[in-house]
Design a protein around this motif. Sequence first.
Motif, PDB file in Angstrom:
ATOM      1  N   ARG B 367       0.860  -1.193   0.000  1.00  0.00           N
ATOM      2  CA  ARG B 367       0.000   0.000   0.000  1.00  0.00           C
ATOM      3  C   ARG B 367       0.892   1.237   0.000  1.00  0.00           C
ATOM      4  NH1 ARG B 367      -5.371  -0.204   3.321  1.00  0.00           N
ATOM      5  NH2 ARG B 367      -5.796  -1.391   1.410  1.00  0.00           N
ATOM      6  N   PHE B 368       0.633   2.139  -0.911  1.00  0.00           N
ATOM      7  CA  PHE B 368       1.402   3.384  -1.049  1.00  0.00           C
ATOM      8  C   PHE B 368       0.589   4.549  -0.500  1.00  0.00           C
ATOM      9  CE2 PHE B 368       4.959   1.942  -3.632  1.00  0.00           C
ATOM     10  CZ  PHE B 368       4.512   0.684  -4.027  1.00  0.00           C
ATOM     11  N   TYR B 369       1.188   5.246   0.484  1.00  0.00           N
ATOM     12  CA  TYR B 369       0.536   6.405   1.091  1.00  0.00           C
ATOM     13  C   TYR B 369       1.263   7.678   0.660  1.00  0.00           C
ATOM     14  CZ  TYR B 369      -1.492   3.129   4.521  1.00  0.00           C
ATOM     15  OH  TYR B 369      -2.172   2.112   5.141  1.00  0.00           O
ATOM     16  N   ASP B 370       0.532   8.751   0.491  1.00  0.00           N
ATOM     17  CA  ASP B 370       1.145  10.056   0.293  1.00  0.00           C
ATOM     18  C   ASP B 370       1.767  10.475   1.622  1.00  0.00           C
ATOM     19  OD1 ASP B 370       1.261  12.592  -1.514  1.00  0.00           O
ATOM     20  OD2 ASP B 370       0.623  13.295   0.474  1.00  0.00           O
ATOM     21  N   LYS B 371       3.058  10.837   1.573  1.00  0.00           N
ATOM     22  CA  LYS B 371       3.795  11.121   2.810  1.00  0.00           C
ATOM     23  C   LYS B 371       3.215  12.320   3.548  1.00  0.00           C
ATOM     24  CE  LYS B 371       8.669  10.542   3.937  1.00  0.00           C
ATOM     25  NZ  LYS B 371       9.979  10.397   3.282  1.00  0.00           N
ATOM     26  N   GLU B 372       2.767  13.310   2.782  1.00  0.00           N
ATOM     27  CA  GLU B 372       2.299  14.558   3.380  1.00  0.00           C
ATOM     28  C   GLU B 372       0.921  14.402   4.027  1.00  0.00           C
ATOM     29  OE1 GLU B 372       3.240  17.839   0.666  1.00  0.00           O
ATOM     30  OE2 GLU B 372       1.579  18.905   1.634  1.00  0.00           O
ATOM     31  N   THR B 373      -0.005  13.802   3.299  1.00  0.00           N
ATOM     32  CA  THR B 373      -1.389  13.735   3.796  1.00  0.00           C
ATOM     33  C   THR B 373      -1.687  12.443   4.549  1.00  0.00           C
ATOM     34  OG1 THR B 373      -2.143  12.657   1.758  1.00  0.00           O
ATOM     35  CG2 THR B 373      -2.203  15.064   1.803  1.00  0.00           C
ATOM     36  N   GLY B 374      -0.868  11.440   4.353  1.00  0.00           N
ATOM     37  CA  GLY B 374      -1.163  10.143   4.963  1.00  0.00           C
ATOM     38  C   GLY B 374      -2.278   9.385   4.261  1.00  0.00           C
ATOM     39  N   LYS B 375      -2.747   9.897   3.147  1.00  0.00           N
ATOM     40  CA  LYS B 375      -3.848   9.218   2.441  1.00  0.00           C
ATOM     41  C   LYS B 375      -3.285   8.155   1.484  1.00  0.00           C
ATOM     42  CE  LYS B 375      -7.057  12.164   3.957  1.00  0.00           C
ATOM     43  NZ  LYS B 375      -7.979  11.819   5.039  1.00  0.00           N
ATOM     44  N   ILE B 376      -4.093   7.128   1.258  1.00  0.00           N
ATOM     45  CA  ILE B 376      -3.690   6.061   0.332  1.00  0.00           C
ATOM     46  C   ILE B 376      -3.658   6.602  -1.089  1.00  0.00           C
ATOM     47  CG2 ILE B 376      -4.216   3.751  -0.554  1.00  0.00           C
ATOM     48  CD1 ILE B 376      -5.928   3.271   1.935  1.00  0.00           C
ATOM     49  N   THR B 387      10.467  -6.342  -3.639  1.00  0.00           N
ATOM     50  CA  THR B 387      10.439  -5.292  -2.628  1.00  0.00           C
ATOM     51  C   THR B 387      10.538  -3.948  -3.329  1.00  0.00           C
ATOM     52  OG1 THR B 387      12.821  -5.478  -2.377  1.00  0.00           O
ATOM     53  CG2 THR B 387      11.468  -6.661  -0.773  1.00  0.00           C
ATOM     54  N   PHE B 388      10.073  -2.928  -2.644  1.00  0.00           N
ATOM     55  CA  PHE B 388      10.088  -1.578  -3.218  1.00  0.00           C
ATOM     56  C   PHE B 388      10.676  -0.639  -2.184  1.00  0.00           C
ATOM     57  CE2 PHE B 388       6.862  -4.064  -5.295  1.00  0.00           C
ATOM     58  CZ  PHE B 388       7.070  -3.782  -6.642  1.00  0.00           C
ATOM     59  N   ARG B 389      11.330   0.414  -2.657  1.00  0.00           N
ATOM     60  CA  ARG B 389      11.993   1.336  -1.732  1.00  0.00           C
ATOM     61  C   ARG B 389      11.383   2.728  -1.822  1.00  0.00           C
ATOM     62  NH1 ARG B 389      18.441   0.651  -1.857  1.00  0.00           N
ATOM     63  NH2 ARG B 389      18.115   2.740  -0.975  1.00  0.00           N
ATOM     64  N   GLU B 390      11.171   3.314  -0.669  1.00  0.00           N
ATOM     65  CA  GLU B 390      10.516   4.617  -0.627  1.00  0.00           C
ATOM     66  C   GLU B 390      11.396   5.723  -1.217  1.00  0.00           C
ATOM     67  OE1 GLU B 390       9.426   5.039   3.499  1.00  0.00           O
ATOM     68  OE2 GLU B 390       7.857   3.498   3.342  1.00  0.00           O
ATOM     69  N   LEU B 408       5.241   7.739  -8.940  1.00  0.00           N
ATOM     70  CA  LEU B 408       5.427   7.996  -7.508  1.00  0.00           C
ATOM     71  C   LEU B 408       6.852   8.500  -7.344  1.00  0.00           C
ATOM     72  CD1 LEU B 408       3.801   4.640  -6.379  1.00  0.00           C
ATOM     73  CD2 LEU B 408       2.878   6.910  -5.846  1.00  0.00           C
ATOM     74  N   LYS B 409       6.974   9.736  -6.861  1.00  0.00           N
ATOM     75  CA  LYS B 409       8.281  10.378  -6.783  1.00  0.00           C
ATOM     76  C   LYS B 409       8.991   9.946  -5.497  1.00  0.00           C
ATOM     77  CE  LYS B 409      10.572  14.327  -8.459  1.00  0.00           C
ATOM     78  NZ  LYS B 409      11.485  13.345  -9.072  1.00  0.00           N
ATOM     79  N   ALA B 410      10.278   9.638  -5.605  1.00  0.00           N
ATOM     80  CA  ALA B 410      11.071   9.194  -4.449  1.00  0.00           C
ATOM     81  C   ALA B 410      10.870  10.127  -3.257  1.00  0.00           C
ATOM     82  CB  ALA B 410      12.559   9.150  -4.823  1.00  0.00           C
ATOM     83  N   ASN B 411      10.744   9.543  -2.081  1.00  0.00           N
ATOM     84  CA  ASN B 411      10.631  10.282  -0.815  1.00  0.00           C
ATOM     85  C   ASN B 411       9.347  11.103  -0.648  1.00  0.00           C
ATOM     86  OD1 ASN B 411      13.213   9.350   0.053  1.00  0.00           O
ATOM     87  ND2 ASN B 411      14.099  10.819  -1.407  1.00  0.00           N
ATOM     88  N   THR B 412       8.361  10.885  -1.531  1.00  0.00           N
ATOM     89  CA  THR B 412       7.058  11.551  -1.335  1.00  0.00           C
ATOM     90  C   THR B 412       6.016  10.541  -0.874  1.00  0.00           C
ATOM     91  OG1 THR B 412       6.203  11.112  -3.559  1.00  0.00           O
ATOM     92  CG2 THR B 412       7.533  13.131  -3.260  1.00  0.00           C
ATOM     93  N   TYR B 413       6.417   9.293  -0.762  1.00  0.00           N
ATOM     94  CA  TYR B 413       5.437   8.272  -0.391  1.00  0.00           C
ATOM     95  C   TYR B 413       6.019   7.319   0.647  1.00  0.00           C
ATOM     96  CZ  TYR B 413       8.002   5.295  -3.739  1.00  0.00           C
ATOM     97  OH  TYR B 413       8.963   4.585  -4.391  1.00  0.00           O
ATOM     98  N   THR B 414       5.114   6.651   1.343  1.00  0.00           N
ATOM     99  CA  THR B 414       5.531   5.574   2.244  1.00  0.00           C
ATOM    100  C   THR B 414       4.877   4.283   1.770  1.00  0.00           C
ATOM    101  OG1 THR B 414       3.696   5.995   3.749  1.00  0.00           O
ATOM    102  CG2 THR B 414       5.762   7.110   4.234  1.00  0.00           C
ATOM    103  N   ILE B 415       5.494   3.181   2.116  1.00  0.00           N
ATOM    104  CA  ILE B 415       5.014   1.876   1.664  1.00  0.00           C
ATOM    105  C   ILE B 415       4.663   1.013   2.863  1.00  0.00           C
ATOM    106  CG2 ILE B 415       5.547  -0.199   0.318  1.00  0.00           C
ATOM    107  CD1 ILE B 415       7.759   1.270  -1.047  1.00  0.00           C
TER     108      ILE B 415
END
Lengths: 480, 480
Positions: B367-376, B387-390, B408-415
Amino acid sequence: VQTENLTLMTDFYQLTMMQGYYQNNLADKKAVFDLFCRVNPMGGGYMICAGIEQAVRYIENLRVSEQDAEYLRSLGVFDPNFLNELKNIRFTGEIYAIPEGSVMFAAEPVLRVKARLIEAQFVETALLNIINHQSLIATKAARVCYAAGQDAVLEFGLRRAQGPDAGIYGARAAIIGGCNATSNCLAGRMFGAAIKGTHGHSWVMAFDDEYTAFKAYADSFKDSLTLLADTYDTLKSGVPNAIKIFKEKREKDELPEHYGIRLDSGDLAYLSKKARKMLDDAGFENATITASGDLDEYLIQTLKLQGAKIDIWGVGTNLITSLDCPSLGGVYKLSAIETSDGDFRPKLKLSDNPDKITTPGVKKIYRFYDKETGKIKADLISLEDETFREDRDLTIFDPKATWRKMPLKANTYTIRDLLEPVILNGKTVFKPKTLSELREYCRAELDSLWDEYKRLINPHILPVDLSLKLFNLKEKLMNA
Amino acid sequence: VQTENLTLMTDFYQLTMMQGYYQNNLADKKAVFDLFCRVNPMGGGYMICAGIEQAVRYIENLRVSEQDAEYLRSLGVFDPNFLNELKNIRFTGEIYAIPEGSVMFAAEPVLRVKARLIEAQFVETALLNIINHQSLIATKAARVCYAAGQDAVLEFGLRRAQGPDAGIYGARAAIIGGCNATSNCLAGRMFGAAIKGTHGHSWVMAFDDEYTAFKAYADSFKDSLTLLADTYDTLKSGVPNAIKIFKEKREKDELPEHYGIRLDSGDLAYLSKKARKMLDDAGFENATITASGDLDEYLIQTLKLQGAKIDIWGVGTNLITSLDCPSLGGVYKLSAIETSDGDFRPKLKLSDNPDKITTPGVKKIYRFYDKETGKIKADLISLEDETFREDRDLTIFDPKATWRKMPLKANTYTIRDLLEPVILNGKTVFKPKTLSELREYCRAELDSLWDEYKRLINPHILPVDLSLKLFNLKEKLMNA
């Protein structure tokens, strides 16, 4: 699965009301409640009564355990005296019921409970839950089987049922309503239901190819052989592979008496006609075609109209959940309460909605059959002390349109008193029947209804009238 | 209520297939099955996962009793060696699951079962039954609570549920999905669910008049007082009598903190506005108005739009049966099978219907979340070894329309790796949560979805993509 005691399976407000009755010295007053539906479900013309046996077992086991009482105590809203009273409560009253498997109609009390107010209130929720569920599924099954005509119907819904009980007691109700068998092994063990099934897609996928999978299956099961034909391509692969297996078995004289294919996807009319021709051309006129996949009474009727060559219908989700009508609207309403001199005072609940006005008094249901045909002419709800004689002329009338009268000529009709005692003075007098007896009884009950009442859509509605005495009582209380 | 062992709650064909695997030396081959839904139910944009705890308990208790075996023997289709094997079967495999209370989407494996083929096949039906039911009701509850906004929602459906378990586990699921409490006392005792309720029409009818009934109720319950106002006439009798009681209690300084009325029939918008005004005019601005009667998410939304003055929503039948969609279409499909050298060979089931083609291989859900908003932002199904790297750029794409890409831009999302082990080597590693923890967790999960995905009708659909590697594998097998 109801081995845990369901005594606490009740709405919280039953317990608060019970405490209130206790504190207001009303607990011991006898009260009469009717459990009934206001409308026949699914736009149909009748219902099938089911769940009576489980309702009786629930009543027999009614007993607040120490653990239950401890839990209620922890809520901090119950008085210790009341909780002590609660621990000693057993059901000591009487229950009359429409026999399980019967045809019944809206407005008729399926159960008539007479008991101390505190007891009668206690059992409301569970009785509704059990009767609403099983009668719903039995009714749905009767409709599905009506659509299937002489074909066999198998209940396949366990995986989509609303929890374990819905699958298990739903299977029981489906068989009462007319299904020939269920896939549910636990229902088989618990109720002696006939169980059926062969293999799924995973069987085919577990082998390297479809032919090998079919062959392995045929070698493992000698008595009966139904091959699922749609894992890869029904007409190009599944049916030809099945025919190949049937030929090999025929050559060795090992073809079982019951053999055939199952179709579980695609257009069932088209595929069944094509498959039938392929089977017949190969000399397998006796091979059956079973169909499954999102079937219900409406689709079965349409498929048959289109000449689908289907012999056995496997009905799952839409039967076990009653898709187009997933609940029966049974209610449980106070109809009479004991007065200080021991009589019963009839009670009526008013409503802005005329269909929600209850019918007061302690009541019976009389069913009138035409003597010649054995078909039901009408049901009549009367007060308990009323009797009717088959050798007298009688005119009954529709309570919602009193000018609609039905004259019944002496000696042309028979009368049946529909409610039977299942519990008297807290003791069970109910005699359980086997599931196959219930199914046979239900089939005879459905035979007592003309086809016009069984039409799936917009059926003729059987008169459920009130006796003149009951009609007058209701009018009087409504205008009081 | 599942204290009886549910081992035999399985479709008969599972047992015939199991015997077939046993006889064909396939029983011990490890197989991987995915339990998933093909579409989000109710025309909505998501589901809530529920039933994991009961699924784990079922697996722990898997055990064919002597009685079960005797029953199966009596059917005359099973080989004695197989029945002996069956008596010794325990679940020795592994199960990964989406955590209970999570938001999840169509096509995602809720459960991933890896076990000996014979074991994995055995548990199919019961796992589907449990997960389909509870996830359905939790999803329905989330929708109802979404419609109710900040208002409390009470689950009142026990009497119309499809049997005891449907009422009991349905109440559990409804609370996971967001309901504040249930009327079901047994769900209260079993799961620690908050329970609520006051009195019904029979209470009012058991007294000579409505005022006397209300007064008796108010005298019996000091802490909380909700009076049912519609037994006779809501605005002419029920509300005025309730106000009379509230005044008497206020004069004696005995008005509890929580007090109000309940409306159970009539037009709830009209009646609630009129009742609100009557209560306010008498100085009872704090009195709550509870409404019940055929409510669901659509009606609640419409009533709120029309300015209905309702504070608490009692939702019964339409929630506990999920009226407009009474089943979740969960399926359980073989996705990989062990080869002779111990690897897993991915398996795919073809179908004329593209939505019914399964996704092969042993899979994970990221599941990929937007880092800023925390939304999926999206979910991605991949093979287990991926595996995938943030901190890397990543572009994902819609497998049904590969030109629809999401960069999905590096360091803008969490996995997040969504599947968690619940059973490993046959041992439970699942950590149960309390019902209130599950409810809180589910609320946070729903917060991770933008409102657009939660719209009741025609919502925005969250991307559930396949990794490039998995996409290529599926294409290859489809064209093989």
